[in-house]
Design a protein around this motif. Structure first.
Motif: not given
Length: 143
Positions: A89, A65-70, A92, A63
């Protein structure tokens, strides 16, 4: 000079996640004595904590990319990236890695301590935010 990372570099290439044995070695190398210290303070064994950290690392790599976005990444001098992530996050990532509650609490404690050590920062002021250390960021790859 610091000892070489297991596998001699990033534990994943071309977007593929390394096998679980490599991830356990990576978290052992990255978190070192923190695993021992935290396992003494929490009701989890050193082995259980190492496995839980590897599961969280695997999910974190998946994840990234998702971690970087949030999150707000903080690059460190050592391998790894520290994120300030919303607790939802973190939860999850734990759930996807099938980490039980006691292991999750211990894993968050390891991540929090490591992040504070390498970034010289305190815990986030927001109670809903927690620190997450991605030990083995994916190497960029062309598609």
């Amino acid at each position: 000079m610091a000892p070489e990372r297991p596998g001699g570099g990033s534990s994943s290439t071309g977007g593929e996640v390394a096998d679980s044995r490599d991830l356990r070695a990576t978290v052992e190398w990255h978190f070192g004595e923190l695993i021992e210290q935290v396992s003494v303070e929490h009701p989890v064994s050193r082995r259980e904590l190492r496995v839980a950290l590897a599961k969280v690392e695997h999910e974190g790599q998946r994840r990234e990319e998702e971690l970087r976005s949030v999150g707000v990444p903080v690059q460190c001098e050592m391998p790894g990236t520290v994120f300030h992530l919303p607790g939802s996050i973190w939860r999850s990532v734990e759930a996807a890695g099938d980490v039980d509650q006691q292991e999750a609490v211990a894993a968050r404690d390891v991540h929090r301590r490591m992040a504070r050590t390498v970034t010289h920062c305190s815990t986030p002021s927001d109670a809903e935010t927690d620190l997450f250390v991605l030990c083995s960021p994916r190497l960029p790859h062309s598609q």
